[in-house]
Design a protein around this motif. Structure first.
Motif, PDB file in Angstrom:
ATOM      1  N   GLY A  55       0.767  -1.240   0.000  1.00 17.37           N
ATOM      2  CA  GLY A  55       0.000   0.000   0.000  1.00 17.37           C
ATOM      3  C   GLY A  55       0.798   1.289   0.000  1.00 17.37           C
ATOM      4  N   LEU A  56       2.049   1.240  -0.426  1.00 11.23           N
ATOM      5  CA  LEU A  56       2.892   2.438  -0.466  1.00 11.23           C
ATOM      6  C   LEU A  56       3.399   2.690  -1.872  1.00 11.23           C
ATOM      7  CD1 LEU A  56       5.128   1.996   2.722  1.00 11.23           C
ATOM      8  CD2 LEU A  56       3.133   3.477   2.460  1.00 11.23           C
ATOM      9  N   HIS A  57       3.843   3.909  -2.101  1.00 14.87           N
ATOM     10  CA  HIS A  57       4.498   4.306  -3.343  1.00 14.87           C
ATOM     11  C   HIS A  57       5.955   4.626  -3.004  1.00 14.87           C
ATOM     12  CE1 HIS A  57       0.790   4.622  -5.655  1.00 14.87           C
ATOM     13  NE2 HIS A  57       0.264   5.169  -4.581  1.00 14.87           N
ATOM     14  N   PRO A  58       6.864   4.490  -3.989  1.00 13.48           N
ATOM     15  CA  PRO A  58       8.277   4.796  -3.711  1.00 13.48           C
ATOM     16  C   PRO A  58       8.445   6.196  -3.114  1.00 13.48           C
ATOM     17  CG  PRO A  58       8.076   3.766  -5.859  1.00 13.48           C
ATOM     18  CD  PRO A  58       6.668   4.041  -5.374  1.00 13.48           C
ATOM     19  N   GLY A  59       9.259   6.273  -2.108  1.00 11.50           N
ATOM     20  CA  GLY A  59       9.504   7.531  -1.408  1.00 11.50           C
ATOM     21  C   GLY A  59       8.721   7.617  -0.109  1.00 11.50           C
ATOM     22  N   GLN A  60       7.513   7.060  -0.091  1.00 13.15           N
ATOM     23  CA  GLN A  60       6.722   7.101   1.138  1.00 13.15           C
ATOM     24  C   GLN A  60       7.388   6.288   2.236  1.00 13.15           C
ATOM     25  OE1 GLN A  60       2.899   5.710  -0.263  1.00 13.15           O
ATOM     26  NE2 GLN A  60       2.141   7.807  -0.519  1.00 13.15           N
ATOM     27  N   GLU A  61       8.007   5.174   1.855  1.00  8.43           N
ATOM     28  CA  GLU A  61       8.651   4.335   2.861  1.00  8.43           C
ATOM     29  C   GLU A  61       9.831   5.061   3.503  1.00  8.43           C
ATOM     30  OE1 GLU A  61      11.405   3.285  -0.556  1.00  8.43           O
ATOM     31  OE2 GLU A  61       9.475   4.232  -0.263  1.00  8.43           O
ATOM     32  N   VAL A  93       2.924  13.349   2.442  1.00  9.76           N
ATOM     33  CA  VAL A  93       2.350  13.336   3.790  1.00  9.76           C
ATOM     34  C   VAL A  93       0.825  13.221   3.719  1.00  9.76           C
ATOM     35  CG1 VAL A  93       1.982  14.738   5.869  1.00  9.76           C
ATOM     36  CG2 VAL A  93       4.286  14.512   4.889  1.00  9.76           C
ATOM     37  N   ARG A  94       0.214  13.933   2.783  1.00  8.69           N
ATOM     38  CA  ARG A  94      -1.245  13.855   2.648  1.00  8.69           C
ATOM     39  C   ARG A  94      -1.687  12.427   2.326  1.00  8.69           C
ATOM     40  NH1 ARG A  94      -3.339  17.308  -1.947  1.00  8.69           N
ATOM     41  NH2 ARG A  94      -1.316  17.794  -1.503  1.00  8.69           N
ATOM     42  N   ARG A  95      -0.985  11.769   1.421  1.00 10.11           N
ATOM     43  CA  ARG A  95      -1.331  10.386   1.063  1.00 10.11           C
ATOM     44  C   ARG A  95      -1.101   9.435   2.232  1.00 10.11           C
ATOM     45  NH1 ARG A  95       1.460  10.961  -4.800  1.00 10.11           N
ATOM     46  NH2 ARG A  95      -0.313  11.881  -5.877  1.00 10.11           N
ATOM     47  N   LEU A  96      -0.015   9.627   2.957  1.00 14.08           N
ATOM     48  CA  LEU A  96       0.243   8.790   4.124  1.00 14.08           C
ATOM     49  C   LEU A  96      -0.816   9.020   5.205  1.00 14.08           C
ATOM     50  CD1 LEU A  96       4.139   9.092   4.337  1.00 14.08           C
ATOM     51  CD2 LEU A  96       2.824   7.004   3.834  1.00 14.08           C
ATOM     52  N   GLU A  97      -1.249  10.262   5.325  1.00 16.00           N
ATOM     53  CA  GLU A  97      -2.293  10.599   6.292  1.00 16.00           C
ATOM     54  C   GLU A  97      -3.620   9.948   5.891  1.00 16.00           C
ATOM     55  OE1 GLU A  97      -3.380  14.633   8.739  1.00 16.00           O
ATOM     56  OE2 GLU A  97      -3.036  14.822   6.580  1.00 16.00           O
ATOM     57  N   VAL A 102       0.193   8.227   9.102  1.00 16.12           N
ATOM     58  CA  VAL A 102       0.686   9.379   9.863  1.00 16.12           C
ATOM     59  C   VAL A 102      -0.493  10.247  10.274  1.00 16.12           C
ATOM     60  CG1 VAL A 102       2.908   9.445   8.635  1.00 16.12           C
ATOM     61  CG2 VAL A 102       1.052  10.916   7.863  1.00 16.12           C
ATOM     62  N   ARG A 103      -0.247  11.078  11.258  1.00 14.00           N
ATOM     63  CA  ARG A 103      -1.239  12.089  11.651  1.00 14.00           C
ATOM     64  C   ARG A 103      -0.490  13.376  11.957  1.00 14.00           C
ATOM     65  NH1 ARG A 103      -2.234   8.452  15.906  1.00 14.00           N
ATOM     66  NH2 ARG A 103      -0.678   8.760  17.492  1.00 14.00           N
ATOM     67  N   PRO A 118       4.133   9.152  13.160  1.00 12.42           N
ATOM     68  CA  PRO A 118       3.621   7.857  12.715  1.00 12.42           C
ATOM     69  C   PRO A 118       2.477   7.407  13.627  1.00 12.42           C
ATOM     70  CG  PRO A 118       5.728   7.580  13.847  1.00 12.42           C
ATOM     71  CD  PRO A 118       5.462   9.057  13.753  1.00 12.42           C
ATOM     72  N   THR A 119       1.517   6.728  13.053  1.00 14.76           N
ATOM     73  CA  THR A 119       0.397   6.205  13.839  1.00 14.76           C
ATOM     74  C   THR A 119       0.714   4.792  14.305  1.00 14.76           C
ATOM     75  OG1 THR A 119      -0.694   5.265  11.914  1.00 14.76           O
ATOM     76  CG2 THR A 119      -1.262   7.552  12.486  1.00 14.76           C
ATOM     77  N   ALA A 120      -0.113   4.288  15.202  1.00 20.34           N
ATOM     78  CA  ALA A 120       0.044   2.901  15.659  1.00 20.34           C
ATOM     79  C   ALA A 120      -0.088   1.947  14.469  1.00 20.34           C
ATOM     80  CB  ALA A 120      -0.988   2.583  16.734  1.00 20.34           C
ATOM     81  N   ALA A 121      -0.977   2.262  13.541  1.00 25.26           N
ATOM     82  CA  ALA A 121      -1.174   1.406  12.358  1.00 25.26           C
ATOM     83  C   ALA A 121       0.103   1.302  11.533  1.00 25.26           C
ATOM     84  CB  ALA A 121      -2.310   1.938  11.499  1.00 25.26           C
ATOM     85  N   SER A 122       0.916   2.350  11.556  1.00 24.74           N
ATOM     86  CA  SER A 122       2.141   2.329  10.741  1.00 24.74           C
ATOM     87  C   SER A 122       3.196   1.399  11.315  1.00 24.74           C
ATOM     88  CB  SER A 122       2.721   3.741  10.614  1.00 24.74           C
ATOM     89  OG  SER A 122       3.442   4.103  11.784  1.00 24.74           O
ATOM     90  N   HIS A 123       3.106   1.092  12.594  1.00 28.79           N
ATOM     91  CA  HIS A 123       4.157   0.260  13.190  1.00 28.79           C
ATOM     92  C   HIS A 123       4.110  -1.172  12.665  1.00 28.79           C
ATOM     93  CE1 HIS A 123       5.830   3.422  15.589  1.00 28.79           C
ATOM     94  NE2 HIS A 123       4.607   3.760  15.934  1.00 28.79           N
ATOM     95  N   ALA A 124       2.936  -1.678  12.319  1.00 24.93           N
ATOM     96  CA  ALA A 124       2.853  -2.995  11.673  1.00 24.93           C
ATOM     97  C   ALA A 124       3.431  -2.912  10.262  1.00 24.93           C
ATOM     98  CB  ALA A 124       1.408  -3.469  11.634  1.00 24.93           C
TER      99      ALA A 124
END
Length: 176
Positions: A55-61, A93-97, A102-103, A118-124
């Motif tokens: 569910g990510l695009h290059p650079g977001q990681e 950031v908007r897409r990650l949000e 992220v928040r 980072p949100t709790a969901a991002s830790h997984a």
């Protein structure tokens, strides 16, 4: 002359073999630059394929890696840290949000700014990103010995340092 047949594109490129993409004559005076361009394009393509699965695009990681390691940061700090531009970072950031990774929260030291965290969901997601990067490393360095990997890394770091120094010196890119 580079191999340019569909069959040639199927096999790996080893020592003494030609690239799978034809090198234009105009690029003949810059074979390393052309190889870097091809390598970067292919690396980003494979990274995109692997990251899309999570569910990510290059650079977001990369943004997420820094947030996991450093904690909440202002968007301007992320721009500097990743050597990005403000518009690209805003979209990222908007897409990650929107994805819930992220928040934003108000920066307690600067009421005009917000912190990206980072949100709790991002830790997984972190374990998946680490797995993808490990897989990308394995794909990129397949068939290389430990010594060849170390030498490749040293060469890439040297090339990067050369470009960093050139970027810092306005005369380095002056017209000949």
């Amino acid at each position: 002359m580079a191999q340019d047949t569909p069959e040639a594109a199927e096999g790996p490129v080893g020592p003494g073999q030609q690239a799978t993409v034809p090198v234009p004559t105009a690029a003949g005076s810059g074979p390393i630059s052309h190889a870097i361009f091809r390598l970067a394009r292919l690396h980003r393509m494979f990274a995109g394929q692997l990251l899309r699965r999570i569910g990510l695009h290059p650079g977001q990681e990369l943004v997420m890696m820094h947030l996991w390691e450093l904690g909440a940061r202002r968007q301007a700090d992320l721009v500097r840290l990743l050597d990005s531009d403000a518009a690209t970072m805003t979209r990222t950031v908007r897409r990650l949000e929107q994805a819930g990774f992220v928040r934003r929260r108000p920066d307690p030291t600067d009421k005009r700014a917000s912190l990206i965290e980072p949100t709790a969901a991002s830790h997984a997601l972190r374990r998946e990103v680490e797995r993808v990067w490990s897989q990308l490393e394995d794909i990129s360095t397949a068939g290389l010995s430990d010594e060849e990997r170390a030498a490749a890394l040293l060469t890439l770091e040297r090339l990067e340092q050369n470009l960093v120094q050139a970027a810092a010196s306005p005369d380095a890119v002056a017209e000949p």
